[in-house]
Write a protein that holds these residues in place. Sequence first.
Motif, mmCIF file in Angstrom:
data_model
loop_
_atom_site.group_PDB
_atom_site.id
_atom_site.type_symbol
_atom_site.label_atom_id
_atom_site.label_comp_id
_atom_site.label_asym_id
_atom_site.label_seq_id
_atom_site.Cartn_x
_atom_site.Cartn_y
_atom_site.Cartn_z
ATOM 1 N N THR A 1 28.618 4.001 49.900
ATOM 2 C CA THR A 1 29.632 4.954 50.388
ATOM 3 C C THR A 1 29.019 5.910 51.434
ATOM 4 O O THR A 1 29.680 6.290 52.401
ATOM 5 C CB THR A 1 30.301 5.739 49.232
ATOM 6 O OG1 THR A 1 29.315 6.429 48.471
ATOM 7 C CG2 THR A 1 31.093 4.825 48.325
ATOM 8 N N LYS A 2 27.747 6.249 51.247
ATOM 9 C CA LYS A 2 27.039 7.087 52.229
ATOM 10 C C LYS A 2 26.898 6.323 53.554
ATOM 11 O O LYS A 2 27.106 6.867 54.640
ATOM 12 C CB LYS A 2 25.661 7.438 51.644
ATOM 13 C CG LYS A 2 24.861 8.479 52.359
ATOM 14 C CD LYS A 2 23.670 8.817 51.444
ATOM 15 C CE LYS A 2 22.713 9.878 51.917
ATOM 16 N NZ LYS A 2 22.558 10.225 53.241
ATOM 17 N N TYR A 3 26.560 5.061 53.451
ATOM 18 C CA TYR A 3 26.411 4.227 54.646
ATOM 19 C C TYR A 3 27.751 4.125 55.402
ATOM 20 O O TYR A 3 27.797 4.197 56.626
ATOM 21 C CB TYR A 3 25.900 2.838 54.229
ATOM 22 C CG TYR A 3 25.754 1.868 55.374
ATOM 23 C CD1 TYR A 3 24.653 1.927 56.227
ATOM 24 C CD2 TYR A 3 26.715 0.890 55.613
ATOM 25 C CE1 TYR A 3 24.523 1.052 57.294
ATOM 26 C CE2 TYR A 3 26.593 0.009 56.672
ATOM 27 C CZ TYR A 3 25.495 0.095 57.512
ATOM 28 O OH TYR A 3 25.387 -0.782 58.562
ATOM 29 N N VAL A 4 28.830 3.975 54.651
ATOM 30 C CA VAL A 4 30.147 3.899 55.289
ATOM 31 C C VAL A 4 30.405 5.194 56.065
ATOM 32 O O VAL A 4 30.819 5.174 57.222
ATOM 33 C CB VAL A 4 31.265 3.652 54.252
ATOM 34 C CG1 VAL A 4 32.651 3.903 54.845
ATOM 35 C CG2 VAL A 4 31.177 2.222 53.720
ATOM 36 N N ASP A 5 30.154 6.334 55.425
ATOM 37 C CA ASP A 5 30.453 7.619 56.074
ATOM 38 C C ASP A 5 29.530 7.914 57.265
ATOM 39 O O ASP A 5 29.962 8.500 58.251
ATOM 40 C CB ASP A 5 30.321 8.769 55.062
ATOM 41 C CG ASP A 5 31.456 8.748 54.044
ATOM 42 O OD1 ASP A 5 32.487 8.096 54.321
ATOM 43 O OD2 ASP A 5 31.307 9.362 52.972
ATOM 44 N N VAL B 1 28.405 -4.282 44.473
ATOM 45 C CA VAL B 1 27.384 -3.726 43.562
ATOM 46 C C VAL B 1 27.555 -4.330 42.172
ATOM 47 O O VAL B 1 28.659 -4.279 41.609
ATOM 48 C CB VAL B 1 27.507 -2.187 43.465
ATOM 49 C CG1 VAL B 1 26.536 -1.643 42.418
ATOM 50 C CG2 VAL B 1 27.261 -1.535 44.817
ATOM 51 N N GLY B 2 26.468 -4.871 41.620
ATOM 52 C CA GLY B 2 26.519 -5.410 40.248
ATOM 53 C C GLY B 2 27.582 -6.482 40.122
ATOM 54 O O GLY B 2 27.863 -7.218 41.070
ATOM 55 N N GLN B 3 28.216 -6.526 38.959
ATOM 56 C CA GLN B 3 29.184 -7.594 38.708
ATOM 57 C C GLN B 3 30.618 -7.076 38.675
ATOM 58 O O GLN B 3 31.517 -7.785 38.254
ATOM 59 C CB GLN B 3 28.857 -8.291 37.367
ATOM 60 C CG GLN B 3 27.502 -8.986 37.346
ATOM 61 C CD GLN B 3 27.305 -9.913 38.543
ATOM 62 O OE1 GLN B 3 28.183 -10.694 38.907
ATOM 63 N NE2 GLN B 3 26.129 -9.810 39.182
ATOM 64 N N ALA B 4 30.829 -5.827 39.095
ATOM 65 C CA ALA B 4 32.189 -5.282 38.988
ATOM 66 C C ALA B 4 32.654 -4.640 40.296
ATOM 67 O O ALA B 4 31.853 -4.116 41.086
ATOM 68 C CB ALA B 4 32.253 -4.249 37.862
ATOM 69 N N PHE B 5 33.964 -4.677 40.475
ATOM 70 C CA PHE B 5 34.630 -3.972 41.584
ATOM 71 C C PHE B 5 34.333 -2.477 41.441
ATOM 72 O O PHE B 5 34.376 -1.945 40.334
ATOM 73 C CB PHE B 5 36.132 -4.253 41.435
ATOM 74 C CG PHE B 5 37.028 -3.436 42.289
ATOM 75 C CD1 PHE B 5 37.197 -3.739 43.632
ATOM 76 C CD2 PHE B 5 37.752 -2.373 41.754
ATOM 77 C CE1 PHE B 5 38.059 -2.996 44.426
ATOM 78 C CE2 PHE B 5 38.619 -1.623 42.540
ATOM 79 C CZ PHE B 5 38.760 -1.941 43.884
ATOM 80 N N SER B 6 34.051 -1.810 42.565
ATOM 81 C CA SER B 6 33.726 -0.372 42.479
ATOM 82 C C SER B 6 34.157 0.357 43.746
ATOM 83 O O SER B 6 34.688 -0.245 44.686
ATOM 84 C CB SER B 6 32.213 -0.167 42.285
ATOM 85 O OG SER B 6 31.538 -0.429 43.503
ATOM 86 N N LEU B 7 33.880 1.668 43.763
ATOM 87 C CA LEU B 7 34.195 2.479 44.955
ATOM 88 C C LEU B 7 33.440 1.991 46.189
ATOM 89 O O LEU B 7 33.846 2.275 47.314
ATOM 90 C CB LEU B 7 33.866 3.952 44.691
ATOM 91 C CG LEU B 7 34.761 4.674 43.673
ATOM 92 C CD1 LEU B 7 34.302 6.134 43.498
ATOM 93 C CD2 LEU B 7 36.246 4.650 44.091
ATOM 94 N N ALA B 8 32.355 1.231 45.983
ATOM 95 C CA ALA B 8 31.659 0.652 47.142
ATOM 96 C C ALA B 8 32.571 -0.351 47.830
ATOM 97 O O ALA B 8 32.741 -0.324 49.058
ATOM 98 C CB ALA B 8 30.365 -0.016 46.699
ATOM 99 N N ASP B 9 33.217 -1.237 47.035
ATOM 100 C CA ASP B 9 34.137 -2.215 47.622
ATOM 101 C C ASP B 9 35.296 -1.503 48.326
ATOM 102 O O ASP B 9 35.710 -1.890 49.418
ATOM 103 C CB ASP B 9 34.682 -3.146 46.524
ATOM 104 C CG ASP B 9 33.568 -3.935 45.860
ATOM 105 O OD1 ASP B 9 33.096 -4.899 46.459
ATOM 106 O OD2 ASP B 9 33.156 -3.555 44.744
ATOM 107 N N ILE B 10 35.814 -0.468 47.673
ATOM 108 C CA ILE B 10 36.950 0.279 48.232
ATOM 109 C C ILE B 10 36.583 0.894 49.587
ATOM 110 O O ILE B 10 37.332 0.766 50.567
ATOM 111 C CB ILE B 10 37.403 1.367 47.230
ATOM 112 C CG1 ILE B 10 38.197 0.698 46.098
ATOM 113 C CG2 ILE B 10 38.179 2.485 47.908
ATOM 114 C CD1 ILE B 10 38.752 1.651 45.055
ATOM 115 N N ALA B 11 35.415 1.539 49.654
ATOM 116 C CA ALA B 11 35.031 2.232 50.893
ATOM 117 C C ALA B 11 34.763 1.228 52.017
ATOM 118 O O ALA B 11 35.214 1.422 53.157
ATOM 119 C CB ALA B 11 33.791 3.084 50.639
ATOM 120 N N VAL B 12 34.050 0.159 51.689
ATOM 121 C CA VAL B 12 33.718 -0.808 52.739
ATOM 122 C C VAL B 12 34.979 -1.547 53.193
ATOM 123 O O VAL B 12 35.205 -1.747 54.393
ATOM 124 C CB VAL B 12 32.624 -1.794 52.243
ATOM 125 C CG1 VAL B 12 32.362 -2.874 53.283
ATOM 126 C CG2 VAL B 12 31.338 -1.032 51.930
#
Length: 246
Positions: free
Chosen positions: A99-103, A185-196
């Motif tokens: 999320t930091k990388y996205v921003d 990240v890992g094996q689950a959908f997360s805020l990383a997927d959402i942001a990217v």
Amino acid sequence: MDQVDLFHAEPGSNSLKVLQAIHEKGVPFTSHYINLTKFEQHDPAYLAINPAGQVPALCHKGRILTESTVINEYIDAVFDGTPLRPSDEFERAQMRIWTKYVDEVFRPALSFLAWHRVIPGMVASLSPEEFEAKLGRIPLREKRDKWRLAASGGFAEHYLATWRFQLEDTARRIEAALAEGDWLVGQAFSLADIAVFAMAISMPRTYSEFVNATATPRMLDWLERMAARPGVAAALAMPNHSGLQS
Ligand SMILES: N[C@@H](CCC(=O)N[C@@H](CS)C(=O)NCC(=O)O)C(=O)O
């Protein structure tokens, strides 16, 4: 569950980021649409909500939060529903690196290149007085500088090349992460997927030279799986009043 007020633009970029989190969690919300093509983000009524004159902004229990990445962590922390942050602290840190990388890298590179394409045309339709009047209403100095630079013939080739390289590199990073599993990240959908996803969604169309079935097959498959998630699909189905595409 409490309800929230969300001030947002089209389902694209930083607005799409928060719309996805809200829909994925099933948080009841009132939508307040801000039309960026009419510069409604600089209206005094909206500046009272976010003095930076940007969307999105969230109001919960009478208190206002800005910054899409922070809003998403807040939504996940405060509301019930599917967890959007990994419980494992190492994986949560990995999520925050995305999320930091996205921003800091991905979104600015996308945004500057889009401005380079679009703003000179928008400014050409304004008289110098109208242009100065619009600029005078923008609260953030860096935003005013960005308008001036984009309007005065665009950004230097050195910067354009850097931003293009950053986008190509981002596509490579996404592809590499997806070689390890279905989600970033890992094996689950997360805020990383959402942001990217909020930023990458348009890349097969706008950057097909390096986001395509040969170079990034996993990324294309992930974009499709993301868009098919009910929460993400509901976010994408929000009205697009201005016709702006992310
Ligand atoms: N860091 C902020 C950036 C917000 C931002 O750049 N919003 C854009 C739309 S994606 C905006 O409001 N642009 C209009 C403007 O700055 O005048 C966040 O993540 O929420």
